[in-house]
Write a protein that holds these residues in place. Sequence first.
Motif, mmCIF file in Angstrom:
data_model
loop_
_atom_site.group_PDB
_atom_site.id
_atom_site.type_symbol
_atom_site.label_atom_id
_atom_site.label_comp_id
_atom_site.label_asym_id
_atom_site.label_seq_id
_atom_site.Cartn_x
_atom_site.Cartn_y
_atom_site.Cartn_z
ATOM 1 N N ASP A 1 0.734 -1.079 -0.135
ATOM 2 C CA ASP A 1 -0.033 0.048 0.014
ATOM 3 C C ASP A 1 0.908 1.203 0.025
ATOM 4 O O ASP A 1 2.352 1.061 -0.132
ATOM 5 C CB ASP A 1 -1.041 -0.010 1.264
ATOM 6 C CG ASP A 1 -0.175 0.018 2.592
ATOM 7 O OD1 ASP A 1 1.114 0.273 2.506
ATOM 8 O OD2 ASP A 1 -0.828 -0.517 3.583
ATOM 9 N N LYS A 2 0.423 2.419 -0.003
ATOM 10 C CA LYS A 2 0.957 3.639 0.021
ATOM 11 C C LYS A 2 2.061 4.012 1.325
ATOM 12 O O LYS A 2 2.950 4.621 1.188
ATOM 13 C CB LYS A 2 0.193 4.701 0.018
ATOM 14 C CG LYS A 2 -1.009 5.205 1.001
ATOM 15 C CD LYS A 2 -1.759 5.918 0.939
ATOM 16 C CE LYS A 2 -2.872 6.390 1.782
ATOM 17 N NZ LYS A 2 -2.155 6.633 3.409
ATOM 18 N N SER B 1 -0.115 -5.403 1.133
ATOM 19 C CA SER B 1 -1.506 -5.244 1.066
ATOM 20 C C SER B 1 -2.066 -6.612 0.360
ATOM 21 O O SER B 1 -3.074 -6.978 0.513
ATOM 22 C CB SER B 1 -1.788 -4.102 0.028
ATOM 23 O OG SER B 1 -1.347 -4.338 -1.108
#
Length: 564
Positions: free
Chosen positions: A159-160, A165
Motif C-alpha cells: 500500500d502507499k 496489501s
Amino acid sequence: MAIPFMADAQSAIDGFRFSQPDMKGTARYMSMGGAFGALGGDLSSISTNPAGIGVYRRNELGITMDIDMQSATSDAQGAKNTQNQTKVLLNNVGGVSTWNLMNSVMPNINIGFTYNRAASFNAHYVGSIPELSNSLTNYIAGVSNNEGITVGDVSTRFDKDGYVSFDPYNPNDGGYAAPWLSILGYDSYFITPTGDDDQPNWIGQWGATTFGSGAFDVLTTGGVNEYNIAVGGNIANKVFWGVDFGIVDMNYSMSAIWGENLRNAVVDNPSGKPNSGSMWKMTNTYNASGTGYNVKVGVIYRPIQELRLGLSFASPTWYSINESYLASTNYQYSIDIPDMSQNRAVTNGGEWGLNSYNFRTPWRLTASAAGVIGRNLIVSADFEWQRYDKMRFYNGGGNSYGYGGGFDDWDWTYPYYAPAQKPSPALINSDPWYATNADIEDYYKSTTSIRVGAEYRVTPRFSVRAGYAHVSSPVRKDAKNGSMLIYTSGTMPNYRMDNSTNYITCGLGYNFDHFYIDAAYVNKHLSSEYHAYTPDPANQLIPSPSAKLSLNNSQIVLTAGVRF
C-alpha cells in the motif's frame, strides 16, 4: 504468524514415504530373513505374528542394537556419485511374562511388551546430470500457464505506506491461491511473463540454445517406532494364538536440493531470447511427525511336532500427522536484475508452512510354514501380501480447508507443478482428498514379500543361521517408466520410484543357561529411480532429469537377553 491453508496438499508419493517397509528386529529374527511367522518365541516375531508370544514357556527380557552402514550410488549419463553414512540404532527392546494356568487345555497365558523400530528413513544420496535437456524453470512456467496464473496472483503488493496489501502465499481476498512453486519461481526470476499481465504466457529459462548441467543432494532422516502390547497363549500345545495392539510414532525429515548451471539462459527477458548465464539452487525442507495405532491377530498351528503353520493379519496403521515445510532459492545471473543484491527468495516470508491430516497405511496378510528336521535344523518361510494401492488420506481433526472455514471457498485444483487434476464435481465438497487417493491407485499396487530362513544347531549351545528376503516393487509400470504424470506436493518436485528390495542375511547364536547372545549380518539392496521433477509423457523427447540409484545397507546386529 500467518498460517497458510493447504499450501502443501499431500500426494501419493508422501503416503508411500510413511508406509515403506523395512526389516528390523532382533539379531535372530534378522539373521533368518525375518521368516518367523510360524516359529514365534522371539521378541520381534510379536510384530509379525502375535501368535508367536504363545510359544513362550519362560519369561524373557532382551535388547538389540544395530550398526547401520549405508552406501548410496547415483548414476546419470555415466556420472557416478557415492555417499556413505553410518548410524547406530536401537532396534528392539522388550520382555515377555509367562503365566502358568496349570491347565492341560490352556497351559499358559503370556503377556509381552516390545519396542520395535519398524522402519528407518535414513538415506543420503547425491548426483549430477552432466547434460540437461530441459529446466525445472520451464516446468514451472508450463504449470503456471496450465493453471492460468496471472502476474497479480504471484506478486506481493504494497500500500502507499509500504505495508504488504497482498501476500500471494496467504491471499487475503478469498480467491484463487497460486501454487507456491509458481510464486517462488516468479520471485527468483525462474519464470518470466510475456504479453498481458492478466493473461500472460509464462516462459522459463531454457531456450532454443540453452545448455547446462544439474545436481541434486537429498538427505532423509527419521523412522517408525512401534510399541507393542501383546497377549497370547496356547490350546493343548497345538494351537498358539495372539493379539497385539501397536502404538506407533513416526518422524520424517527431508532436505532436498536441486540446482542448475545454465548457459544462454532466458532471465527476466519477455522476448524469450537467451541473455544470461544462470546458476541457481532450490532447497526444500520438509518435516512430518505423527502418532497412530494398529491391531494384529495371528495363529500358529502345530499338527505334528515337525511342522508349524502360521497365519496373521495386520490392520492398517491409522495416523494423525502434522507437517511443516519451507523452500528457498539462491541464484546468480550474469545480467543485472532489479534486486540483484538479495540473490535469494524464500516461501511465505520465511515462515514455515503448517498442515495436519490423517493417513491410513496398507493392511498386511502373512502366511507361514516352518519345519523342524531332527533335533538340529529349523527351516521356515513367510509369504506376505500388502496392498499399497489401499493407502488413503482423509481429513484431520481441526483442519480448515477454505479461507472461510469451509470447503466452498477453496478451489480444489492441485497446487502442484504438474498440470492440474480436478476432482469429480460431485465429490468436491465431500472429499478434498479424492484426487490424491486416485493417484495412489494409479501409481502403486500390491506387493508380495517372500522370506526364507534356516537355523542349524551345531552344538546344544551354538547355532548358525542364514536367510533371504525379497520384496517386490510397489510401483506400477506406467508410473515407473515415465509414461504418466506424477503429482508431488508443495514446492518439492523431486521424487523416487522404488524397484524390488532384496535382503541376504546370516548370523550366529550362543545360548548360556539363562543368558543368550546373538549376532547377525544383513545386507539390504534397493534400486530406485530419482526424478528431479515429473517427466512429460506428451513429449518423450524432453525427459525429466533422472538418475538410477543403488542403495546398499550393511547392518551388524547384536542382541543380548535373559530367560528365567
